[in-house]
Scaffold this active site. Structure first.
Site, short mmCIF file in Angstrom:
data_model
loop_
_atom_site.label_atom_id
_atom_site.label_comp_id
_atom_site.label_asym_id
_atom_site.label_seq_id
_atom_site.Cartn_x
_atom_site.Cartn_y
_atom_site.Cartn_z
N LYS A 62 -42.39 32.15 27.62
CA LYS A 62 -41.91 30.86 27.08
C LYS A 62 -42.16 29.79 28.13
O LYS A 62 -42.15 30.07 29.33
CB LYS A 62 -40.41 30.93 26.78
CG LYS A 62 -39.94 29.87 25.79
CD LYS A 62 -40.25 30.29 24.36
CE LYS A 62 -39.68 29.36 23.34
NZ LYS A 62 -39.65 29.98 22.00
P1 NAD Z 1 -37.44 20.60 15.90
O1 NAD Z 1 -37.48 19.76 17.10
O2 NAD Z 1 -38.47 20.45 14.84
O3 NAD Z 1 -35.99 20.46 15.18
C1 NAD Z 1 -34.77 20.53 15.85
C2 NAD Z 1 -33.75 19.80 15.00
O4 NAD Z 1 -32.44 19.99 15.54
C3 NAD Z 1 -33.94 18.28 14.94
O5 NAD Z 1 -33.77 17.85 13.59
C4 NAD Z 1 -32.80 17.72 15.81
O6 NAD Z 1 -32.39 16.43 15.40
C5 NAD Z 1 -31.74 18.75 15.51
N1 NAD Z 1 -30.63 18.80 16.48
C6 NAD Z 1 -30.67 18.76 17.83
N2 NAD Z 1 -29.41 18.85 18.33
C7 NAD Z 1 -28.58 18.95 17.27
C8 NAD Z 1 -27.17 19.08 17.12
N3 NAD Z 1 -26.36 19.13 18.17
N4 NAD Z 1 -26.66 19.17 15.86
C9 NAD Z 1 -27.46 19.14 14.79
N5 NAD Z 1 -28.79 19.02 14.88
C10 NAD Z 1 -29.35 18.93 16.09
O7 NAD Z 1 -37.40 22.12 16.44
P2 NAD Z 1 -37.75 23.45 15.66
O8 NAD Z 1 -39.16 23.81 15.96
O9 NAD Z 1 -37.28 23.36 14.25
O10 NAD Z 1 -36.83 24.47 16.47
C11 NAD Z 1 -35.43 24.60 16.21
C12 NAD Z 1 -34.97 25.95 16.73
O11 NAD Z 1 -35.75 26.97 16.09
C13 NAD Z 1 -35.16 26.16 18.24
O12 NAD Z 1 -34.12 26.99 18.71
C14 NAD Z 1 -36.48 26.89 18.31
O13 NAD Z 1 -36.61 27.65 19.51
C15 NAD Z 1 -36.35 27.77 17.10
N6 NAD Z 1 -37.62 28.30 16.62
C16 NAD Z 1 -38.62 27.47 16.17
C17 NAD Z 1 -39.82 28.02 15.75
C18 NAD Z 1 -40.93 27.19 15.20
O14 NAD Z 1 -41.95 27.76 14.79
N7 NAD Z 1 -40.77 25.88 15.11
C19 NAD Z 1 -40.02 29.41 15.81
C20 NAD Z 1 -38.99 30.23 16.26
C21 NAD Z 1 -37.80 29.65 16.66
#
Ligand code: NAD
Length: 418
Positions: A106
C-alpha cells in the site's frame, strides 16, 4: 474517551484473534504481523507559483509469499507510516481471503489533494512514481487507486514508469482508464463486491434484502456504487453521508440522483431526494437493516458501537471498525462482514486487469462481472464453512483464519532463505 487506535495495532490484533483458532507457533505468526519493508520518501515538488514544497510519501510491501505486492495509493492529510503499514497488511489477507495470487502492499502521500491544482497533482504523482520505480513492476509490486486517486493518477504513474524504463508495461499498475489498458468493470468492482457480500449475507442469515433499509457512510467510489447496486437488488437506501454531513429520507431515495448531485455540487448537502440532514455520527447509529461504512478507518469505535442499531454491517472501507467496536458488536450479535472480503472486488478486478494486460487480450464487462461474482461467492462460502467449522466468534476472525492459513502454506512451501 475514544478508543481510536493505531490501524497497524488493529491489524495485529485481528491476526492475534485468528491465531487462537490456528495451531501455529508464535514465531510463524510474528512474521505475518510486520511489513517486509517500507519506503519513506520526501518528494520535492514545484508548485504553480514557482515555490518548492516537500511532500511526505510512503510505500509498504508487507508480504510477498503468495505473489507480487499489490495495493492502492491514497492521497490524504492523515496518511502516516503506520496507516500505510496497516493497509498493506490488510491487502495480504484480502488477496489470500479471495484466493488471488498476490501479496500485499500500500502507498500514500500525505496531502489534501483539494489544495493543489491538477498540474501540481501531476507533478506530485510523477515524482512519487520516480521514487517507486525501482520497487514496482508487473512481477514485483503493482499499485492501484485508493482514496482520492483514480484513473488519472494511475495513467501518470504508468507513463512515468514506462518512460523511465523505456518499455511498455501496462500491468505495472491497475485502475487505469480503458484506453491506457484499464479493465471493463474496474470502477464498479469494489461496490459490486460489497453488494455481492450483502446479498450473500442476507441470504445466509435468512433475511430478505428486498425492501431492507440501508445507510451508507461515505459516498465516494466504493460507497456510491455499492448504494446503486444494493438499490438494484430492491433494497431501500434511506441515508448516506460524506465529509459534509449526512442526508436522510425514511422512504428511501435514488442513489444515482444522490451521486449526480454530489458530482455537480461537490457534496451531498442540499440533495433534494433526502431532505433531512443529520450528523455523520447519527447515521452510524440509525436503526437500519444494513449499514455500509465506506469512508475511512476507525469510523465505528468502542464508544459508538453500543449505540449501533443496524442488524448487519458490510465493510466497504478498510478497517472501519476498531477492535473494541468489533468486540462490542460481536457481543451484541450484530453480523459484521469484513473488509477483506466485502471490498475485495477492487483488487480482484485489478487482478483481471493485470491478467488482461499481460495477455494483451481484453474481456467484456459481462465476463469481468461474472468472474468477479464467482470469486466473491466462493470466498463467502469458504467464510461461512470456516465460521461453522471453527466456531470462531465472528465472521472477521473466520475470514482471517482462511487467509492466514493460505499465507502460511505459501511461506512454508517456499521455506525461509537464507
Ligand atoms: P473516495 O475518496 O472516493 O470516497 C470517500 C468518501 O468518504 C467521500 O465521499 C468522503 O466525503 C467520505 N468521507 C470522508 N470522511 C467521512 C466521514 N467522517 N463521514 C462520512 N463520510 C466521510 O474513496 P473510496 O475509493 O470510495 O474509498 C473509501 C474506502 O474504501 C477506503 O477505506 C478505501 O481504502 C476503501 N476501498 C476502496 C477501493 C476502491 O477501489 N476505490 C477498494 C477497496 C477498498
Amino acid at each position: 474517551m475514544s478508543d481510536e487506535v493505531n490501524p497497524f495495532e488493529s491489524l495485529q490484533e485481528q491476526i492475534d484473534d485468528a491465531a487462537a483458532y490456528l495451531e501455529y507457533p508464535t514465531d510463524v505468526l510474528e512474521r505475518l504481523k510486520h511489513p517486509e519493508r517500507v519506503l519513506e520518501a520526501n518528494l520535492s515538488v514545484e508548485l504553480d507559483d514557482g515555490s518548492i514544497e516537500v511532500v511526505r510519501a510512503f510505500r509498504s510491501q508487507f508480504n510477498g509469499d503468495r505473489g507480487p505486492y499489490k495495493g492502492g495509493i491514497r492521497y490524504h492529510p492523515q496518511v502516516s507510516r503506520d496507516e500505510v503499514k496497516a493497509l498493506s497488511g490488510w491487502m495480504v489477507y484480502k488477496c489470500a481471503a479471495v484466493g488471488i495470487p498476490y501479496g500485499g502492499g500500500k502507498g500514500g502521500i500525505r496531502i489534501d489533494p483539494r489544495q493543489y491544482s491538477a498540474s501540481e497533482i501531476e507533478r506530485i504523482t510523477r515524482s512519487f512514481a520516480k521514487e517507486l520505480r525501482p520497487l514496482i513492476g508487473e512481477d514485483k509490486d503493482i499499485p492501484a487507486p485508493d482514496v482520492n486517486t483514480g484513473q488519472r493518477e494511475m495513467n501518470w504513474i504508468k507513463d512515468t514508469y514506462e518512460t523511465l524504463e523505456n518499455t511498455t508495461e501496462p500491468g505495472v499498475i491497475t485502475g487505469k482508464a480503458p484506453e491506457s489498458g484499464g479493465s471493463a468493470g474496474r470502477v464498479e468492482a469494489t461496490g459490486r463486491s460489497v453488494m455481492l457480500t450483502a446479498r450473500e449475507a442476507f441470504d445466509y442469515l435468512g433475511k430478505d434484502i428486498e425492501d431492507a433499509t440501508v445507510a451508507i457512510q461515505g459516498y465516494g467510489n466504493a460507497g456510491s456504487i455499492a448504494a446503486k447496486l444494493i438499490d438494484d437488488l430492491g433494497a431501500n437506501i434511506v441515508a448516506a453521508s460524506d465529509s459534509s454531513g449526512a442526508v436522510y429520507n425514511p422512504d428511501g431515495f435514488d442513489p444515482r440522483a444522490a451521486k449526480a448531485h454530489k458530482r455537480e455540487t461537490g457534496s451531498l448537502a442540499d440533495f433534494e431526494g433526502a431532505t433531512d440532514a443529520m450528523s455523520n455520527e447519527a447515521l452510524l447509529t440509525m436503526d437500519v437493516d444494513l449499514l455500509v461504512p465506506a469512508a475511512l478507518e476507525n469510523a465505528i469505535d468502542g464508544d459508538i458501537a453500543p449505540d449501533v442499531e443496524a442488524d448487519i454491517i458490510v465493510e466497504a472501507a478498510n478497517g472501519p471498525l476498531t477492535p473494541r467496536a468489533d468486540d462490542v458488536l460481536t457481543d451484541r450479535d450484530v453480523a459484521v462482514f469484513p473488509d477483506i472480503l466485502a471490498n475485495a472486488g477492487g483488487v480482484t478486478v485489478s487482478y483481471f486487469e493485470w491478467v488482461q494486460n499481460r495477455q494483451r487480450f481484453y474481456w467484456s464487462e459481462e465476463r469481468v462481472n461474472d468472474e468477479l461474482e464467482t470469486i466473491i461467492t466462493d470466498a463467502f462460502d469458504n467464510l461461512v464453512d470456516t465460521y461453522e467449522r471453527t466456531d470462531a466468534p465472528n465472521f472477521r476472525t473466520a475470514m482471517y483464519v482462511v487467509a492466514i492459513e493460505r499465507v502460511v502454506d505459501a511461506a512454508e512451501e517456499s521455506g525461509i532463505w537464507p
